[in-house]
Design an enzyme around this catalytic site. Structure first.
Site, PDB file in Angstrom:
ATOM      1  N   ARG A   1      44.951  83.780  18.131  1.00  0.00           N
ATOM      2  CA  ARG A   1      44.907  82.324  18.346  1.00  0.00           C
ATOM      3  C   ARG A   1      46.154  81.862  19.291  1.00  0.00           C
ATOM      4  O   ARG A   1      46.124  81.151  20.163  1.00  0.00           O
ATOM      5  CB  ARG A   1      45.205  81.682  16.980  1.00  0.00           C
ATOM      6  N   ARG A  52      58.866  80.402  -0.402  1.00  0.00           N
ATOM      7  CA  ARG A  52      58.696  79.001  -0.501  1.00  0.00           C
ATOM      8  C   ARG A  52      59.483  78.442  -1.833  1.00  0.00           C
ATOM      9  O   ARG A  52      59.708  79.020  -2.762  1.00  0.00           O
ATOM     10  CB  ARG A  52      57.228  78.849  -1.004  1.00  0.00           C
ATOM     11  N   GLU A  97      60.413  82.709   7.365  1.00  0.00           N
ATOM     12  CA  GLU A  97      59.978  81.427   7.148  1.00  0.00           C
ATOM     13  C   GLU A  97      60.311  80.947   5.847  1.00  0.00           C
ATOM     14  O   GLU A  97      59.540  81.424   5.106  1.00  0.00           O
ATOM     15  CB  GLU A  97      58.656  81.144   7.589  1.00  0.00           C
TER      16      GLU A  97
HETATM   17  P1  GTP Z   1      52.119  78.311  13.614  1.00  0.00           P
HETATM   18  O1  GTP Z   1      52.177  78.751  15.139  1.00  0.00           O
HETATM   19  O2  GTP Z   1      50.780  78.241  12.725  1.00  0.00           O
HETATM   20  O3  GTP Z   1      53.463  78.667  12.682  1.00  0.00           O
HETATM   21  O4  GTP Z   1      52.215  76.457  13.705  1.00  0.00           O
HETATM   22  P2  GTP Z   1      53.567  75.774  13.369  1.00  0.00           P
HETATM   23  O5  GTP Z   1      54.868  76.371  13.490  1.00  0.00           O
HETATM   24  O6  GTP Z   1      53.692  74.574  14.227  1.00  0.00           O
HETATM   25  O7  GTP Z   1      53.377  75.714  11.732  1.00  0.00           O
HETATM   26  P3  GTP Z   1      54.081  74.730  10.720  1.00  0.00           P
HETATM   27  O8  GTP Z   1      55.665  74.916  10.959  1.00  0.00           O
HETATM   28  O9  GTP Z   1      53.813  72.914  10.958  1.00  0.00           O
HETATM   29  O10 GTP Z   1      53.704  74.912   9.378  1.00  0.00           O
HETATM   30  C1  GTP Z   1      53.884  76.400   9.017  1.00  0.00           C
HETATM   31  C2  GTP Z   1      53.261  76.510   7.621  1.00  0.00           C
HETATM   32  O11 GTP Z   1      53.524  75.060   6.772  1.00  0.00           O
HETATM   33  C3  GTP Z   1      51.776  76.574   7.449  1.00  0.00           C
HETATM   34  O12 GTP Z   1      51.360  77.945   7.388  1.00  0.00           O
HETATM   35  C4  GTP Z   1      51.253  75.909   6.123  1.00  0.00           C
HETATM   36  O13 GTP Z   1      51.696  76.923   5.072  1.00  0.00           O
HETATM   37  C5  GTP Z   1      52.519  74.936   5.943  1.00  0.00           C
HETATM   38  N1  GTP Z   1      51.622  73.648   6.686  1.00  0.00           N
HETATM   39  C6  GTP Z   1      51.950  73.035   7.757  1.00  0.00           C
HETATM   40  N2  GTP Z   1      51.136  71.766   7.912  1.00  0.00           N
HETATM   41  C7  GTP Z   1      50.659  71.726   6.698  1.00  0.00           C
HETATM   42  C8  GTP Z   1      49.630  70.725   5.941  1.00  0.00           C
HETATM   43  O14 GTP Z   1      49.264  69.806   6.935  1.00  0.00           O
HETATM   44  N3  GTP Z   1      48.979  70.946   4.859  1.00  0.00           N
HETATM   45  C9  GTP Z   1      49.566  71.800   4.182  1.00  0.00           C
HETATM   46  N4  GTP Z   1      48.767  72.056   2.909  1.00  0.00           N
HETATM   47  N5  GTP Z   1      50.135  72.946   4.569  1.00  0.00           N
HETATM   48  C10 GTP Z   1      50.842  72.898   5.682  1.00  0.00           C
HETATM   49 MG    MG Z   2      55.211  78.216  12.210  1.00  0.00          MG
END
Ligand code: GTP
Ligand code: MG
Length: 232
Positions: free
Chosen positions: A85, A106, A168
């Site tokens: 991705r 978490r 994370e």
């Molecule tokens: P990635 O490149 O996928 O890590 O994207 P990102 O860094 O923008 O992700 P972000 O920090 O926004 O979110 C990381 C994690 O938070 C996801 O893998 C989920 O576990 C959780 N998460 C983020 N958005 C949502 C949401 O809208 N709903 C739920 N249920 N979980 C979320």
């Molecule tokens: Mg992330």
């Protein structure tokens, strides 16, 4: 079980592979095991720090700001999916640099104030480097998602020296966690294309969860004030 057996079990046709290829496979397998092991140790480092904070805070303040602690290591399938991705180079170095949630912890707290308190206690530690913070509690996602995210770099002490590892960390309240778990299930049930009425209902449920958090925090404050005023 030796690595040759393991490779056979993973479907490698060892009879067709040459000696050099076999050595490559073994080396790759060992490198992958070490790669994953470091993330497991990263989780261990963070959860140990949190357990210590939890125990010490309970002892000193007679109160535990952490309700629940869970962790997970991303599966190899899920790592490959993310590599594709993100269109990143499939080398260990570039996966390390671009997939920052291979190790995940978490933390669920009772109250919003505790999420920030736990964040401050953890990130205030000298050996932790904060790589990135996303505060979806202050700035919720449009669907209503709330949580405090941080990518932390922690030192893992190996026999060969210290290795920095990314972990994370997601910190949220019980109410936010309840909402996120259901939203996650619905999101995947509908193959990421949730019908508009459900999106609306989830949004409304997120507002309800938020109201609950506000009420619980207020009640908690009132009890604290009462306790303080009754101390003679
Ligand atoms: P990635 O490149 O996928 O890590 O994207 P990102 O860094 O923008 O992700 P972000 O920090 O926004 O979110 C990381 C994690 O938070 C996801 O893998 C989920 O576990 C959780 N998460 C983020 N958005 C949502 C949401 O809208 N709903 C739920 N249920 N979980 C979320
Ligand atoms: Mg992330």
């Amino acid at each position: 079980m030796d690595s040759t057996q393991v490779l056979r079990e993973h479907g490698f046709d060892l009879d067709l592979a040459g000696e050099a290829q076999l050595n490559d496979m073994k080396q790759l397998r060992e490198e992958f095991t070490r790669f994953m092991m470091l993330y497991k140790f990263g989780i261990d480092e963070v959860t140990t720090k949190l357990s210590i904070l939890q125990e010490e805070f309970s002892l000193v303040h007679d109160y535990n700001p952490i309700e629940h602690l869970t962790s997970r290591l991303k599966t190899p399938e899920s790592i490959i999916h993310k590599v594709k991705r993100k269109q990143c180079n499939p080398s260990f170095d570039s996966i390390r640099a671009s997939v920052m949630d291979i190790a995940g912890v978490r933390i669920t707290c009772s109250f919003v104030s505790d999420t920030y308190r736990v964040f401050d206690m953890l990130t205030g530690q000298q050996d932790i480097r904060v790589v990135e913070v996303k505060d979806y509690i202050k700035n919720p996602k449009p669907n209503g998602y709330k949580s405090l995210h941080a990518i932390l770099e922690v030192p893992v002490f190996m026999s060969t020296g210290v290795v920095p590892v990314m972990v994370e960390v997601q910190i949220r309240t019980v109410a936010m966690d309840f909402w996120a778990s259901l939203e996650h299930k619905i999101y995947y049930k509908y193959n990421k294309d949730v019908p508009a009425n459900l999106v609306g209902e989830l949004r409304a449920a997120a507002d309800t969860a938020n109201q609950l958090d506000l009420t619980m925090e207020r009640l908690h404050d009132e009890v604290k004030k009462f306790e303080q005023s009754s101390v003679v």
